[in-house]
Design a protein around this motif. Structure first.
Motif, PDB file in Angstrom:
ATOM      1  N   PHE A 107       0.727  -1.181  -0.051  1.00 47.95           N
ATOM      2  CA  PHE A 107       0.010  -0.041  -0.103  1.00 47.95           C
ATOM      3  C   PHE A 107       0.939   1.265  -0.003  1.00 47.95           C
ATOM      4  O   PHE A 107       0.540   2.240  -0.587  1.00 47.95           O
ATOM      5  CB  PHE A 107      -0.995  -0.034   1.194  1.00 47.95           C
ATOM      6  CG  PHE A 107      -2.354  -0.831   1.129  1.00 47.95           C
ATOM      7  CD1 PHE A 107      -3.200  -0.589   0.116  1.00 47.95           C
ATOM      8  CD2 PHE A 107      -2.043  -2.079   1.783  1.00 47.95           C
ATOM      9  CE1 PHE A 107      -4.294  -1.621   0.004  1.00 47.95           C
ATOM     10  CE2 PHE A 107      -3.143  -3.054   1.577  1.00 47.95           C
ATOM     11  CZ  PHE A 107      -4.277  -2.682   0.741  1.00 47.95           C
ATOM     12  N   PHE A 108       1.999   1.230   0.825  1.00 46.37           N
ATOM     13  CA  PHE A 108       2.991   2.422   0.484  1.00 46.37           C
ATOM     14  C   PHE A 108       3.487   2.488  -0.870  1.00 46.37           C
ATOM     15  O   PHE A 108       3.388   3.671  -1.300  1.00 46.37           O
ATOM     16  CB  PHE A 108       4.118   2.119   1.426  1.00 46.37           C
ATOM     17  CG  PHE A 108       5.450   2.629   1.187  1.00 46.37           C
ATOM     18  CD1 PHE A 108       5.417   4.345   1.249  1.00 46.37           C
ATOM     19  CD2 PHE A 108       6.470   2.340   0.617  1.00 46.37           C
ATOM     20  CE1 PHE A 108       6.516   5.040   1.095  1.00 46.37           C
ATOM     21  CE2 PHE A 108       7.298   2.989   0.206  1.00 46.37           C
ATOM     22  CZ  PHE A 108       7.478   4.387   0.471  1.00 46.37           C
ATOM     23  N   THR A 109       3.771   1.452  -1.520  1.00 45.62           N
ATOM     24  CA  THR A 109       4.218   1.526  -3.037  1.00 45.62           C
ATOM     25  C   THR A 109       3.110   2.006  -3.812  1.00 45.62           C
ATOM     26  O   THR A 109       3.511   2.945  -4.868  1.00 45.62           O
ATOM     27  CB  THR A 109       4.509   0.177  -3.359  1.00 45.62           C
ATOM     28  OG1 THR A 109       5.665  -0.551  -2.469  1.00 45.62           O
ATOM     29  CG2 THR A 109       5.489   0.232  -4.737  1.00 45.62           C
ATOM     30  N   LEU A 110       1.876   1.881  -3.554  1.00 45.46           N
ATOM     31  CA  LEU A 110       0.892   2.539  -4.342  1.00 45.46           C
ATOM     32  C   LEU A 110       0.697   3.788  -3.906  1.00 45.46           C
ATOM     33  O   LEU A 110       0.238   4.449  -4.841  1.00 45.46           O
ATOM     34  CB  LEU A 110      -0.522   1.808  -3.936  1.00 45.46           C
ATOM     35  CG  LEU A 110      -1.809   1.646  -4.843  1.00 45.46           C
ATOM     36  CD1 LEU A 110      -1.621   1.394  -6.106  1.00 45.46           C
ATOM     37  CD2 LEU A 110      -3.115   1.184  -3.885  1.00 45.46           C
ATOM     38  N   SER A 111       0.871   4.079  -2.867  1.00 40.95           N
ATOM     39  CA  SER A 111       0.796   5.741  -2.395  1.00 40.95           C
ATOM     40  C   SER A 111       1.909   6.613  -3.175  1.00 40.95           C
ATOM     41  O   SER A 111       1.529   7.556  -3.385  1.00 40.95           O
ATOM     42  CB  SER A 111       1.019   6.146  -0.892  1.00 40.95           C
ATOM     43  OG  SER A 111       2.244   5.659  -0.221  1.00 40.95           O
ATOM     44  N   VAL A 112       3.047   5.847  -3.523  1.00 39.29           N
ATOM     45  CA  VAL A 112       4.296   6.395  -4.135  1.00 39.29           C
ATOM     46  C   VAL A 112       3.617   6.765  -5.635  1.00 39.29           C
ATOM     47  O   VAL A 112       3.673   7.887  -6.225  1.00 39.29           O
ATOM     48  CB  VAL A 112       5.324   5.646  -4.008  1.00 39.29           C
ATOM     49  CG1 VAL A 112       6.546   6.190  -4.993  1.00 39.29           C
ATOM     50  CG2 VAL A 112       5.897   5.663  -2.857  1.00 39.29           C
ATOM     51  N   LEU A 113       3.029   5.696  -6.124  1.00 39.62           N
ATOM     52  CA  LEU A 113       2.220   5.868  -7.748  1.00 39.62           C
ATOM     53  C   LEU A 113       1.261   6.992  -7.546  1.00 39.62           C
ATOM     54  O   LEU A 113       1.512   7.813  -8.491  1.00 39.62           O
ATOM     55  CB  LEU A 113       1.904   4.616  -8.020  1.00 39.62           C
ATOM     56  CG  LEU A 113       1.403   4.427  -9.284  1.00 39.62           C
ATOM     57  CD1 LEU A 113       2.381   4.936 -10.456  1.00 39.62           C
ATOM     58  CD2 LEU A 113       0.656   3.120  -9.585  1.00 39.62           C
ATOM     59  N   VAL A 114       0.546   7.071  -6.523  1.00 39.89           N
ATOM     60  CA  VAL A 114      -0.476   8.154  -6.459  1.00 39.89           C
ATOM     61  C   VAL A 114       0.323   9.490  -6.388  1.00 39.89           C
ATOM     62  O   VAL A 114      -0.238  10.488  -7.138  1.00 39.89           O
ATOM     63  CB  VAL A 114      -1.476   7.894  -5.179  1.00 39.89           C
ATOM     64  CG1 VAL A 114      -2.229   8.878  -5.288  1.00 39.89           C
ATOM     65  CG2 VAL A 114      -2.356   6.714  -5.230  1.00 39.89           C
ATOM     66  N   GLY A 115       1.204   9.600  -5.606  1.00 40.01           N
ATOM     67  CA  GLY A 115       1.933  10.824  -5.626  1.00 40.01           C
ATOM     68  C   GLY A 115       2.341  11.239  -6.847  1.00 40.01           C
ATOM     69  O   GLY A 115       2.506  12.528  -7.226  1.00 40.01           O
ATOM     70  N   ALA A 116       2.867  10.313  -7.944  1.00 43.75           N
ATOM     71  CA  ALA A 116       3.555  10.421  -9.138  1.00 43.75           C
ATOM     72  C   ALA A 116       2.446  11.020  -9.982  1.00 43.75           C
ATOM     73  O   ALA A 116       2.601  11.983 -10.771  1.00 43.75           O
ATOM     74  CB  ALA A 116       4.402   9.479  -9.562  1.00 43.75           C
ATOM     75  N   LEU A 117       1.444  10.573  -9.999  1.00 37.22           N
ATOM     76  CA  LEU A 117       0.354  10.868 -10.692  1.00 37.22           C
ATOM     77  C   LEU A 117      -0.240  12.047 -10.251  1.00 37.22           C
ATOM     78  O   LEU A 117      -0.716  12.926 -11.336  1.00 37.22           O
ATOM     79  CB  LEU A 117      -0.888   9.904 -10.883  1.00 37.22           C
ATOM     80  CG  LEU A 117      -0.578   8.251 -11.209  1.00 37.22           C
ATOM     81  CD1 LEU A 117      -1.529   7.340 -10.947  1.00 37.22           C
ATOM     82  CD2 LEU A 117      -0.062   8.538 -12.502  1.00 37.22           C
TER      83      LEU A 117
END
Length: 362
Positions: A107-117
């Motif tokens: 879920f943390f890795t997913l939040s990094v992707l959300v931050g990039a988007l």
């Protein structure tokens, strides 16, 4: 059937654990980079917040700062886990922690992707905030003696000089607002009074721009007043001659500036996301291979590692069934025992005949 199974020997498991230990420490550094990028973006936005309307622009830097701090903590713990996983006996104390750690890391890795988007999707909010903010800043340009607005003249002038721009969309924007305060207008001159009376709103409008709109690269002295009056200047035609003013609007200049920053940060965060995803994949292989070693009972034996023990469809179906059973359990718990409110039936023996009351002594 397992998804992407790989067979690991004892040497490969130890080497994987050592590599992941190094990568987790590198991930701590990437977390610091995310934190610094968030701080940098926050400072850049706050630096010119007087030229922007309130449009929740702080959500992106706050997201990057939070993700950066979480990255440092998660990867620090991951480095400790991977270091201990070299020894199978030490892995036993992390066995129950590994799966929750992997889920949290996912879920943390997913939040990094959300931050990039979010970095790439901020363009629309930024454009609207700049349009409204610059328009209001130009409107209050003349209010140098009004508390809370006295600094806007200096802010707008520095903006136009630094970014080599003029107005919101162009220099003609200054023609539509009164940017000279009434305290600096000579009301004894008939021209000034007539210009004020000719405007419906009583504003002093003119075809002039502030000094900060002047192009310092122009060989001709700056023409900032009566720009559209050819007869007011020698050898001058404002329609054909390239004016010695900045042609680009400040809205476009600031939008390009912040867009370049956001795209650069977004690309960096995207690369960090790919790196974190690779680390997460390696930790998952390490966890499953070590658990299979414990099942076999021989620390030196070969073991299989995988991303998912079953296929994606089977895993999704299994998780759906778990959620469905939990839902049924919660429904029963909320309704209580179904037999509580049901009226009970009395039984009076084999003939089901009520007993007669005993006679009372008179």
């Amino acid at each position: 059937m397992a998804v992407l199974p790989i067979k690991f020997t004892k040497t490969k498991r130890d080497r994987l654990a050592q590599v992941l230990w190094v990568l987790n420490w590198i991930s701590v550094v990437t977390g610091i980079i995310l934190f610094i990028l968030g701080i940098f973006l926050k400072v850049e936005i706050n630096k010119r917040q007087d030229l922007m309307a309130e449009r929740q622009l702080q959500s992106v830097p706050n997201m990057l700062i939070s993700v950066g701090l979480i990255a440092c903590m998660i990867n620090f713990l991951g480095g400790k886990i991977c270091y201990d996983c070299v020894d199978t006996n030490k892995f036993l104390r992390w066995k129950l922690v590994m799966l929750p750690y992997i889920i949290c890391t996912f879920f943390f890795t997913l939040s990094v992707l959300v931050g990039a988007l979010m970095c790439y999707s901020m363009h629309g909010q930024l454009e609207e905030a700049l349009t409204v903010g610059l328009r209001d800043a130009m409107r209050y340009y003349k209010d140098t003696d009004t508390p809370g607005r006295c600094f806007l003249k200096r802010t707008v002038d520095l903006l136009q000089i630094q970014f080599q721009c003029c107005g919101n969309e162009g220099y003609r924007d200054w023609f539509q607002i009164q940017w000279v305060s009434n305290r600096y207008l000579d009301m004894s001159q008939r021209e000034v009074v007539d210009r004020l009376r000719s405007n419906v709103e009583g504003k002093y409008l003119m075809d002039g721009v502030p000094f900060s709109c002047c192009n310092v690269n122009s060989p001709r002295p700056c023409i900032q007043y009566q720009i559209t009056n050819n007869s007011a200047h020698f050898n001058y035609d404002y329609q054909t001659e390239e004016l010695n003013l900045w042609m680009r609007g400040c809205h476009q200049a600031l939008l390009d500036y912040y867009t370049n920053i956001m795209h650069s940060i977004g690309l960096t965060v995207l690369i960090i996301w790919l790196f974190e995803l690779s680390v997460l994949t390696g930790v998952r292989y390490l966890q499953t291979s070590l658990e299979n070693v414990l099942r076999q009972g021989d620390p030196e034996c070969e073991s299989d590692g995988w991303l998912l023990e079953n296929s994606f469809v089977e895993t999704a179906r299994s998780n759906f069934n778990i959620i469905k059973h939990l839902g049924k359990f919660n429904q029963i718990s909320s309704n209580g025992d179904p037999n509580i409110d049901k009226p009970s039936t009395a039984h009076y023996g084999p003939d089901n005949v009520p007993l007669k009351p005993l006679p009372t002594a008179s």
